[in-house]
Design an enzyme around this catalytic site. Structure first.
Site, mmCIF file in Angstrom:
data_model
loop_
_atom_site.group_PDB
_atom_site.id
_atom_site.type_symbol
_atom_site.label_atom_id
_atom_site.label_comp_id
_atom_site.label_asym_id
_atom_site.label_seq_id
_atom_site.Cartn_x
_atom_site.Cartn_y
_atom_site.Cartn_z
ATOM 1 N N ASP A 64 -1.999 -5.794 -3.963
ATOM 2 C CA ASP A 64 -1.318 -4.795 -3.127
ATOM 3 C C ASP A 64 -1.357 -3.401 -3.764
ATOM 4 O O ASP A 64 -0.557 -3.082 -4.640
ATOM 5 C CB ASP A 64 0.126 -5.247 -2.904
ATOM 6 C CG ASP A 64 0.863 -4.408 -1.877
ATOM 7 O OD1 ASP A 64 0.340 -3.346 -1.484
ATOM 8 O OD2 ASP A 64 1.964 -4.803 -1.464
ATOM 9 N N TYR B 261 8.719 -3.747 6.239
ATOM 10 C CA TYR B 261 8.663 -2.288 6.293
ATOM 11 C C TYR B 261 9.793 -1.758 7.170
ATOM 12 O O TYR B 261 10.325 -2.457 8.032
ATOM 13 C CB TYR B 261 7.323 -1.814 6.870
ATOM 14 C CG TYR B 261 6.121 -2.126 6.018
ATOM 15 C CD1 TYR B 261 5.774 -1.309 4.947
ATOM 16 C CD2 TYR B 261 5.323 -3.241 6.282
ATOM 17 C CE1 TYR B 261 4.662 -1.576 4.167
ATOM 18 C CE2 TYR B 261 4.207 -3.526 5.495
ATOM 19 C CZ TYR B 261 3.890 -2.683 4.446
ATOM 20 O OH TYR B 261 2.794 -2.969 3.673
#
Length: 368
Positions: free
Chosen positions: A130, A228
């Site tokens: 990531d 998110y």
């Protein structure tokens, strides 16, 4: 299979997408690795180190890109690079795919296959791949150092024979990876830290780092399945603005990190709020490239409004190029390693959710 690593050509970009450590691993797997002359110079990696790791140093782009199968970059290819890249080449980089979808069609027309590492699914087995997390972590740290390097007062409480210096007050807006690292860094410097986020679930994380959570009274949820933040309601925006405005009147340093994937960054600090802040205060707007969280901020520039300095910088990881490059390069290697065979080839399995999730362009078609 040939892997090429160019020197980044965007102004201010100091990172490189491969280090001598990862080059050595690719070479050991049977691949030819080419790297542009001085590509790692700003990050502290010399051509000699890359050569010792088995890389071929290329002086010119034509030599670097000639028949390259895979290209590793920090940022998506720029216009001046495209003529050198062969059709059907595979490019891995941060494409900012959700924020700049129009550019993907350019890469499709060029016949490239593009893996947007910024789209890496947030699942357990992808954590080591990531790039957003690894780079945001460093950016949050760098943001605090940048702020206190600009602020006209000390961070910690100091009790001296000449009197007491109170601790600086820091407000972090957005408690994602960057925000949490900013909180932790500011606390280590001795500041008094406050934080706000639209996701109530992060309150425990904020408080575990020693900061006080600025709460907004609401039963609404603004968190996506992937973890998110998403756009808030108008009612929440009003309540949040009131809570933030009150805290800003006594804030020396504010760090804004709020982003909404694929959309303009929300304005969290207005000019009216700025006018009420202490003179000499500093704001680091980490969302400046996406429109900014601060009204009046400009990416890659410092502006002063009402006695408050606003530093717009969405590429703070580039201030720590050695660390940032090392993590970015490992993210890429960790993504590619499971797909390497014993013949020095990388076989992309498009049935894999990580491959499918990051592939933004394939065979002349925009997928995202």
């Amino acid at each position: 299979m040939i892997i090429s690593i160019p020197k980044e050509c965007i102004d201010g970009e100091t990172r490189v997408a491969a280090t001598p450590e990862t080059v050595k691993k690719f070479v050991a797997a049977g691949m030819e690795v080419r790297i542009e002359h001085n590509a790692g110079e700003n990050a502290g990696y010399t051509d000699a180190e890359y050569k010792d790791s088995g890389a071929i140093i290329c002086e010119a782009p034509a030599e670097l890109y000639n028949n390259a199968d895979i290209i590793l970059k920090i940022n998506a290819p720029q216009e001046q690079e495209l003529p050198f890249i062969k059709r059907e080449a595979i490019v891995l980089a941060n494409f900012q795919a959700l924020a700049d979808k129009a550019k993907l069609s350019i890469y499709a027309k060029a016949g490239l296959t593009c893996f947007a590492l910024d789209l890496m699914p947030r699942i357990s087995r992808a954590q080591s791949m990531d790039i957003l997390s690894s780079q945001s972590n460093l950016a949050g740290y760098a943001a605090v150092l940048e702020a206190f390097n600009t602020l006209n007062k000390a961070a910690p409480l100091m009790m001296t024979a000449a009197g007491t210096v109170p601790p600086a007050k820091v407000l972090v807006l957005g408690a994602g990876v960057a925000g949490l690292q900013a909180i932790a860094t500011a606390k280590r410097l001795g500041a008094q830290v406050f934080a706000s986020d639209v996701r109530p679930a992060v309150k425990e994380q904020v408080e575990s780092l020693g900061a006080k959570f600025v709460e907004v009274d609401s039963n609404e949820s603004f968190e996506t399945i992937g973890g998110y933040a998403k756009e808030t309601s108008e009612e929440y925006k009003r309540k949040q603005a009131q809570a933030v405005a009150e805290q800003l009147t006594k804030t020396d340093v504010a760090i804004t990190t709020a982003l909404i994937p694929g959309k303009k960054a929300p304005i969290l600090i207005t000019k009216k709020m700025l006018a009420a802040m202490p003179k000499g205060a500093v704001i680091i707007d980490m969302a400046a490239a996406s429109g900014g969280n601060v009204e009046g901020s400009i990416n890659a520039q410092t502006v002063e409004l009402g006695g408050v300095k606003i530093i717009g910088n969405s590429n703070l990881a580039a201030k720590l190029p050695a660390s940032a490059s090392a993590l970015f390069a490992r993210n890429i290697y960790n993504f590619l390693a499971p797909m390497m065979d014993k013949k020095g080839r990388i076989n992309f399995n498009f049935d894999d959710e990580l491959v499918a999730g990051t592939c933004a362009v394939r065979n002349g078609e925009v997928l995202k």
